[in-house]
Design a protein around this motif. Sequence first.
Motif, PDB file in Angstrom:
ATOM      1  N   SER A  85       0.843  -1.193   0.000  1.00 14.91           N
ATOM      2  CA  SER A  85       0.000   0.000   0.000  1.00 14.91           C
ATOM      3  C   SER A  85       0.880   1.246   0.000  1.00 14.91           C
ATOM      4  O   SER A  85       1.884   1.306   0.730  1.00 14.91           O
ATOM      5  CB  SER A  85      -0.912   0.019   1.235  1.00 14.91           C
ATOM      6  OG  SER A  85      -1.610   1.256   1.323  1.00 14.91           O
ATOM      7  N   ALA A  86       0.499   2.222  -0.802  1.00 12.20           N
ATOM      8  CA  ALA A  86       1.222   3.494  -0.840  1.00 12.20           C
ATOM      9  C   ALA A  86       0.639   4.482   0.161  1.00 12.20           C
ATOM     10  O   ALA A  86       1.232   5.524   0.425  1.00 12.20           O
ATOM     11  CB  ALA A  86       1.162   4.083  -2.244  1.00 12.20           C
ATOM     12  N   ASP A  87      -0.522   4.138   0.723  1.00 10.91           N
ATOM     13  CA  ASP A  87      -1.243   5.070   1.590  1.00 10.91           C
ATOM     14  C   ASP A  87      -1.282   4.658   3.054  1.00 10.91           C
ATOM     15  O   ASP A  87      -1.969   5.282   3.856  1.00 10.91           O
ATOM     16  CB  ASP A  87      -2.680   5.236   1.072  1.00 10.91           C
ATOM     17  CG  ASP A  87      -2.706   5.774  -0.352  1.00 10.91           C
ATOM     18  OD1 ASP A  87      -1.958   6.736  -0.619  1.00 10.91           O
ATOM     19  OD2 ASP A  87      -3.456   5.235  -1.174  1.00 10.91           O
ATOM     20  N   LYS A  88      -0.559   3.592   3.406  1.00 10.32           N
ATOM     21  CA  LYS A  88      -0.527   3.135   4.791  1.00 10.32           C
ATOM     22  C   LYS A  88       0.914   2.854   5.216  1.00 10.32           C
ATOM     23  O   LYS A  88       1.792   2.657   4.376  1.00 10.32           O
ATOM     24  CB  LYS A  88      -1.365   1.851   4.952  1.00 10.32           C
ATOM     25  CG  LYS A  88      -2.843   2.028   4.649  1.00 10.32           C
ATOM     26  CD  LYS A  88      -3.584   0.707   4.811  1.00 10.32           C
ATOM     27  CE  LYS A  88      -5.070   0.847   4.502  1.00 10.32           C
ATOM     28  NZ  LYS A  88      -5.779  -0.451   4.634  1.00 10.32           N
ATOM     29  N   SER A  89       1.129   2.819   6.520  1.00  6.89           N
ATOM     30  CA  SER A  89       2.448   2.450   7.028  1.00  6.89           C
ATOM     31  C   SER A  89       2.761   1.014   6.636  1.00  6.89           C
ATOM     32  O   SER A  89       1.872   0.149   6.659  1.00  6.89           O
ATOM     33  CB  SER A  89       2.493   2.595   8.550  1.00  6.89           C
ATOM     34  OG  SER A  89       2.346   3.937   8.935  1.00  6.89           O
TER      35      SER A  89
END
Length: 215
Positions: free
Chosen positions: A80-84
């Motif tokens: 994911s690019a949007d989560k840690s």
Amino acid sequence: MKKVFFVVLLVIITACNNKSKEVKVESSEVNTKEKQEKAEIFLSEATIPESSKWFKNEISISESSEIFNDNYANLISRTSADKSAYTGISNIKVTNGSTYKLSVIVKKGNVGKNFALRMQGVYPNRVDAVFDLETGLVKETLISGTELAENNKATMESLGGGWYKCSLYADIFAEYMRIVFGPTTNKLKTGLWETRTGELSNTIIVTKSLQLLEL
């Protein structure tokens, strides 16, 4: 007179030979001591479980066609690019006050170029290092919090073919440690390398090379 001269000369030669033997013995003892010191480079090594038992947060570990010294490497990727995103191992027993070295052999993947290592106590106490697998340079190492670590440093050793041994050192003041690592981006601050990147990235890793040594 000749006999006296001969006896004196014989005594001098014998003394020189004995001195030479003493120097050789002393040199041999020094070399042996140096070899022993080099051999005793660490006190203990933490048991690292195989990669299937590592915790994973928005991370996948898949097979790779890359091989390093007869060991198959894996591809560690952000999903994911949007989560840690990170992976690692928790609850490693360590000696409070000892110096530790966390290291692993990695290579730049096909997306992104940065890789990070972390030694962590009770959050937010941690020490991080970010490595640039394209330039072969350590971007930065950073201590966060005041209760875990001192004397931190990071190194990169080129092993050829784009492979690097990335190492993080620190004096650790904790009973248990968590080690965390994963691909990251140059856009993030060192202490926040695991947070959302806005882009995907991956790193080729020799999972069997992961080590935590007490020095």
